[in-house]
Design an enzyme around this catalytic site. Structure first.
Site, PDB file in Angstrom:
ATOM      1  N   LYS A  35      -7.131   3.215  -3.037  1.00  0.00           N
ATOM      2  CA  LYS A  35      -7.449   3.217  -1.605  1.00  0.00           C
ATOM      3  C   LYS A  35      -7.667   4.648  -1.140  1.00  0.00           C
ATOM      4  O   LYS A  35      -7.004   5.571  -1.603  1.00  0.00           O
ATOM      5  CB  LYS A  35      -6.308   2.546  -0.837  1.00  0.00           C
ATOM      6  CG  LYS A  35      -6.446   2.545   0.675  1.00  0.00           C
ATOM      7  CD  LYS A  35      -5.237   1.861   1.320  1.00  0.00           C
ATOM      8  CE  LYS A  35      -5.241   2.024   2.830  1.00  0.00           C
ATOM      9  NZ  LYS A  35      -4.037   1.423   3.464  1.00  0.00           N
TER      10      LYS A  35
ATOM     11  N   LYS B 168     -10.314  -0.116  -2.236  1.00  0.00           N
ATOM     12  CA  LYS B 168     -10.154  -0.351  -0.796  1.00  0.00           C
ATOM     13  C   LYS B 168     -10.522   0.920  -0.045  1.00  0.00           C
ATOM     14  O   LYS B 168     -10.014   2.000  -0.346  1.00  0.00           O
ATOM     15  CB  LYS B 168      -8.716  -0.755  -0.463  1.00  0.00           C
ATOM     16  CG  LYS B 168      -8.452  -0.891   1.042  1.00  0.00           C
ATOM     17  CD  LYS B 168      -7.031  -1.339   1.349  1.00  0.00           C
ATOM     18  CE  LYS B 168      -6.741  -1.298   2.841  1.00  0.00           C
ATOM     19  NZ  LYS B 168      -5.376  -1.766   3.185  1.00  0.00           N
TER      20      LYS B 168
ATOM     21  N   ASP C 281       0.855  -1.187   0.000  1.00  0.00           N
ATOM     22  CA  ASP C 281       0.000   0.000   0.000  1.00  0.00           C
ATOM     23  C   ASP C 281       0.890   1.237   0.000  1.00  0.00           C
ATOM     24  O   ASP C 281       1.485   1.588   1.024  1.00  0.00           O
ATOM     25  CB  ASP C 281      -0.904   0.012   1.232  1.00  0.00           C
ATOM     26  CG  ASP C 281      -2.032  -1.004   1.161  1.00  0.00           C
ATOM     27  OD1 ASP C 281      -1.914  -1.964   0.381  1.00  0.00           O
ATOM     28  OD2 ASP C 281      -3.024  -0.853   1.903  1.00  0.00           O
TER      29      ASP C 281
END
Length: 234
Positions: free
Chosen positions: A166, A199, A102
């Protein structure tokens, strides 16, 4: 794409498969990191999400379990050079046992309309990370952006062949931390249009919100170490 089964009808195991159990506080002791990673594993979460320095702990604890490893990169501000981000990513992924990376986008670039620069950086990161079999998630810090910028950033990330977009780090300092709101997730899902996954992270602290995002069609959620058991109802 929305699930055929509603969240309320899913088993605890099915629900836990949506969760990256976040263990990211910089003040954690080694003992606390082990404790909270263990709780994520016990809940059956998809991954535990950790800082790079905790990778040795996660490797040992996640071995022979169904819980994978998610590591953050250039976290939480995303302000290293592209070359530095790539070196960080390679160092994290080089052993081939990190499931997800990430990485934080330079969201100052997003706010400046530097779309070409963002796309070039994300393309280079995706090329590097994918050589190790790791999925790349890119964090936009959506609380700093307009919905137009969120949608445009999602388009750029899809063009760069990332695996997930995300919302948030949970460490935003420039204003209110709202995180994975319904409006932001809807904008990301619409812009992605199935080309990459979405996400949500930040602000997912109760089962009602957790279930609503699943029913919208979200693919993964970052849940803080205190909230995993709450959203799972255990």
């Amino acid at each position: 794409m929305k699930q055929d089964k509603k969240a309320r009808d899913m088993s605890k195991q099915e629900l836990a498969a949506y969760i990256d159990h976040s263990v990211l506080k910089p003040e954690f002791t080694r003992a606390e990191i082990k404790k909270y990673i263990g709780e994520g594993i016990a809940c059956g979460c998809k991954t535990v999400c950790i800082n790079p320095v905790s990778l040795d702990i996660a490797r040992e604890m996640c071995k022979s379990t169904n819980t994978g490893i998610c590591v953050v990169c250039d976290f939480p501000f995303g302000l290293s050079s592209t070359a530095s981000k790539i070196l960080q990513a390679e160092d994290i992924c080089k052993n081939g046992d990190v499931d997800d990376l990430d990485v934080v986008v330079n969201y100052g670039w997003l706010r400046s309309g530097m779309w070409a620069e963002v796309e070039a950086e994300l393309t280079a990161l995706a090329d590097k990370v994918h050589t190790y079999g790791t999925l790349l998630k890119v964090i936009f810090e959506t609380d700093a952006l307009s919905l137009y910028e969120v949608a445009k950033a999602t388009e750029i990330a899809c063009n760069a062949a990332v695996d997930f977009v995300k919302t948030s780090t949970g460490f935003y300092t420039g204003g209110e931390n709202r995180g994975a709101t319904v409006e932001v997730i809807a904008a990301m899902l619409k812009a992605a249009n199935g080309r990459c996954k979405v996400k949500g992270s930040g602000g997912i602290r109760d089962q009602e919100h957790f279930f609503r995002l699943i029913d919208m069609g979200i693919h993964r959620m970052g849940i803080g170490y205190k909230s995993t058991s709450v959203v799972l109802g255990i």
